[in-house]
Design an enzyme around this catalytic site. Structure first.
Site, PDB file in Angstrom:
ATOM      1  N   SER A  55       0.801  -1.325   0.300  1.00 30.17           N
ATOM      2  CA  SER A  55       0.060  -0.002  -0.076  1.00 30.17           C
ATOM      3  C   SER A  55       1.041   1.266  -0.135  1.00 30.17           C
ATOM      4  O   SER A  55       0.413   2.328  -0.450  1.00 30.17           O
ATOM      5  CB  SER A  55      -1.049   0.164   1.203  1.00 30.17           C
ATOM      6  OG  SER A  55      -0.142   0.014   2.509  1.00 30.17           O
ATOM      7  N   LEU A  77      -6.747  -4.316 -21.786  1.00 28.87           N
ATOM      8  CA  LEU A  77      -5.980  -3.205 -20.844  1.00 28.87           C
ATOM      9  C   LEU A  77      -7.091  -2.520 -19.811  1.00 28.87           C
ATOM     10  O   LEU A  77      -6.757  -2.750 -18.529  1.00 28.87           O
ATOM     11  CB  LEU A  77      -5.542  -1.966 -21.796  1.00 28.87           C
ATOM     12  CG  LEU A  77      -5.028  -0.713 -20.839  1.00 28.87           C
ATOM     13  CD1 LEU A  77      -3.600  -1.339 -20.256  1.00 28.87           C
ATOM     14  CD2 LEU A  77      -4.684   0.342 -21.790  1.00 28.87           C
ATOM     15  N   VAL A  78      -8.232  -2.439 -20.333  1.00 28.59           N
ATOM     16  CA  VAL A  78      -9.180  -1.692 -19.231  1.00 28.59           C
ATOM     17  C   VAL A  78     -10.070  -2.782 -18.379  1.00 28.59           C
ATOM     18  O   VAL A  78     -10.741  -2.311 -17.405  1.00 28.59           O
ATOM     19  CB  VAL A  78     -10.380  -0.939 -20.088  1.00 28.59           C
ATOM     20  CG1 VAL A  78      -9.608   0.428 -20.804  1.00 28.59           C
ATOM     21  CG2 VAL A  78     -11.245  -1.744 -20.744  1.00 28.59           C
ATOM     22  N   GLN A  88      -9.912   7.531 -26.532  1.00 27.05           N
ATOM     23  CA  GLN A  88     -10.567   8.215 -27.871  1.00 27.05           C
ATOM     24  C   GLN A  88     -11.753   7.813 -28.086  1.00 27.05           C
ATOM     25  O   GLN A  88     -12.164   6.530 -28.115  1.00 27.05           O
ATOM     26  CB  GLN A  88      -9.622   8.109 -29.199  1.00 27.05           C
ATOM     27  CG  GLN A  88     -10.010   8.443 -30.166  1.00 27.05           C
ATOM     28  CD  GLN A  88      -9.550   7.937 -31.592  1.00 27.05           C
ATOM     29  OE1 GLN A  88      -9.605   6.550 -31.694  1.00 27.05           O
ATOM     30  NE2 GLN A  88      -8.700   8.596 -32.229  1.00 27.05           N
ATOM     31  N   ARG A 141     -19.484   3.229 -36.857  1.00 26.38           N
ATOM     32  CA  ARG A 141     -18.179   2.513 -36.063  1.00 26.38           C
ATOM     33  C   ARG A 141     -18.421   0.954 -36.076  1.00 26.38           C
ATOM     34  O   ARG A 141     -17.340   0.137 -35.768  1.00 26.38           O
ATOM     35  CB  ARG A 141     -18.062   3.400 -34.804  1.00 26.38           C
ATOM     36  CG  ARG A 141     -18.958   3.269 -33.999  1.00 26.38           C
ATOM     37  CD  ARG A 141     -18.430   3.660 -32.572  1.00 26.38           C
ATOM     38  NE  ARG A 141     -19.821   3.754 -31.716  1.00 26.38           N
ATOM     39  CZ  ARG A 141     -19.709   4.101 -30.332  1.00 26.38           C
ATOM     40  NH1 ARG A 141     -18.345   4.308 -30.021  1.00 26.38           N
ATOM     41  NH2 ARG A 141     -20.647   4.193 -29.457  1.00 26.38           N
ATOM     42  N   ASN A 157      -1.294   3.613 -10.226  1.00 27.37           N
ATOM     43  CA  ASN A 157      -0.150   3.639  -9.125  1.00 27.37           C
ATOM     44  C   ASN A 157       0.962   2.522  -8.997  1.00 27.37           C
ATOM     45  O   ASN A 157       0.430   1.556 -10.142  1.00 27.37           O
ATOM     46  CB  ASN A 157      -0.848   4.018  -7.918  1.00 27.37           C
ATOM     47  CG  ASN A 157      -1.722   2.806  -7.318  1.00 27.37           C
ATOM     48  OD1 ASN A 157      -1.005   1.436  -7.390  1.00 27.37           O
ATOM     49  ND2 ASN A 157      -2.923   2.760  -6.817  1.00 27.37           N
ATOM     50  N   ARG A 159       1.619   0.220  -7.377  1.00 27.57           N
ATOM     51  CA  ARG A 159       1.350  -1.088  -6.910  1.00 27.57           C
ATOM     52  C   ARG A 159       0.460  -1.821  -8.023  1.00 27.57           C
ATOM     53  O   ARG A 159       0.718  -2.880  -8.237  1.00 27.57           O
ATOM     54  CB  ARG A 159       0.398  -1.115  -5.647  1.00 27.57           C
ATOM     55  CG  ARG A 159      -0.237  -2.478  -5.005  1.00 27.57           C
ATOM     56  CD  ARG A 159      -1.160  -2.126  -4.064  1.00 27.57           C
ATOM     57  NE  ARG A 159      -1.066  -3.536  -2.992  1.00 27.57           N
ATOM     58  CZ  ARG A 159      -1.685  -3.471  -2.053  1.00 27.57           C
ATOM     59  NH1 ARG A 159      -2.415  -2.672  -1.605  1.00 27.57           N
ATOM     60  NH2 ARG A 159      -1.711  -4.780  -1.556  1.00 27.57           N
ATOM     61  N   ARG A 168       1.056  -9.055 -17.618  1.00 23.06           N
ATOM     62  CA  ARG A 168       1.152  -8.780 -19.069  1.00 23.06           C
ATOM     63  C   ARG A 168       2.611  -8.702 -19.463  1.00 23.06           C
ATOM     64  O   ARG A 168       2.601  -8.463 -20.699  1.00 23.06           O
ATOM     65  CB  ARG A 168       0.372  -7.344 -19.095  1.00 23.06           C
ATOM     66  CG  ARG A 168      -1.062  -7.215 -18.810  1.00 23.06           C
ATOM     67  CD  ARG A 168      -1.873  -8.381 -19.372  1.00 23.06           C
ATOM     68  NE  ARG A 168      -3.300  -8.297 -19.081  1.00 23.06           N
ATOM     69  CZ  ARG A 168      -4.543  -8.736 -19.536  1.00 23.06           C
ATOM     70  NH1 ARG A 168      -4.140  -9.606 -20.811  1.00 23.06           N
ATOM     71  NH2 ARG A 168      -5.675  -8.486 -19.247  1.00 23.06           N
TER      72      ARG A 168
END
Ligand SMILES: Cc1cc2nc3c(=O)[nH]c(=O)nc-3n(C[C@H](O)[C@H](O)[C@H](O)COP(=O)(O)OP(=O)(O)OC[C@H]3O[C@@H](n4cnc5c(N)ncnc54)[C@H](O)[C@@H]3O)c2cc1C
Length: 232
Positions: A55, A77-78, A88, A141, A157, A159, A168
């Site tokens: 932490s 990624l998300v 975007q 799209r 952050n 951590r 990854r």
């Protein structure tokens, strides 16, 4: 793929090291955040990180500007929820040119590459045609492929980044997000070398946890992970 660390907590390692002292000091002198001796910074960080008190390193955040990556990548990624993202919009940004990722496995096969290009470019052509005939970008799209380029700003952050690199930078991860993770790791190592000295896939720190799914190719001889090897 463009990956650049564009901003981060000033003096990230000293900030985290001094924060660690909050647990053992009655109160902290503000000046410590500016002048705590570098050797003590390194000692405190190695101590807390090796004991899993992670932490403390949440006090350092890193912001990346990323573009020229596919929607496949950003979808993966998300999934990393302990982060902030701004991507975007395909509603506000009308994609003007055919801009997309070609995987190496296709690039190396001329016949398939030709078909791939034709297919993707015909999707872009239809996309433009739909908009020319009054279909809004938010609907046009729908015909765009997963390969379509996108851009995203990511803040994580330290951590959360350690966890992200562990998953990854591994050869089990998809090649495109692995390239991104490697590039992000190279960037943060420049500004927080102690926090990220052992960052990367689990195989650079010890045995691979993947069991029968292991790739059998530990990454610990690669230059990006040299600092992890030195300290093992
Ligand atoms: C090789 C690989 C293959 C994958 N394949 C698939 C797939 O086929 N299908 C698929 O859907 N996903 C897949 N994923 C995505 C994966 O399941 C995770 O969603 C992704 O890696 C994010 O990991 P995370 O949840 O640990 O990270 P984060 O969301 O950043 O979370 C970090 C940590 O915070 C804690 N945490 C966060 N949210 C919660 C919560 N709600 N409850 C409890 N603890 C929480 C956990 O300890 C978690 O590890 C794959 C990932 C990898 C690396």
């Amino acid at each position: 793929m463009h990956v650049k660390l564009v901003n981060y907590t000033p003096d990230p390692e000293r900030t985290c090291a001094v924060a660690a002292y909050a647990s053992t000091h009655e109160k902290l002198d503000d000046e410590m955040f500016k002048n705590l001796d570098r050797k003590r910074v390194e000692r405190v960080l190695r101590n807390v990180i090796s004991r899993g008190h992670l932490s403390v390193i949440e006090h350092a955040s890193f912001t990346f500007n990323i573009n020229g990556v596919s929607r496949v990548l950003t979808h993966e990624l998300v999934r990393h929820r302990i982060a902030s993202y701004t991507q975007q919009s395909q509603r506000y940004v009308k994609l003007g040119e055919d801009s997309y990722v070609i995987p190496d496995s296709i690039k190396s096969k001329p016949e398939l590459l030709k078909k791939y290009r034709e297919n993707v470019e015909s999707s872009f052509k239809l996309y433009r045609e739909l908009m020319e005939q009054g279909v809004p970008a938010e609907d046009a799209r729908y015909v765009l492929p997963n390969a379509t380029h996108t851009s995203i700003v990511v803040t994580m952050n330290a951590r959360s980044l350690l966890h992200f690199f562990s998953l990854r930078c591994c050869y089990r991860a998809h090649w495109e997000i692995r390239q991104l993770a490697d590039a992000m790791l190279a960037e943060v190592k420049k500004v927080a070398p102690v926090i990220f000295e052992k960052a990367g896939p689990p195989c650079i720190r010890g045995p691979c946890p993947e069991g029968k799914y292991t790739c059998g190719k530990p990454r610990n001889d690669e230059p990006l992970f040299a600092s992890a090897k030195k300290k093992r």
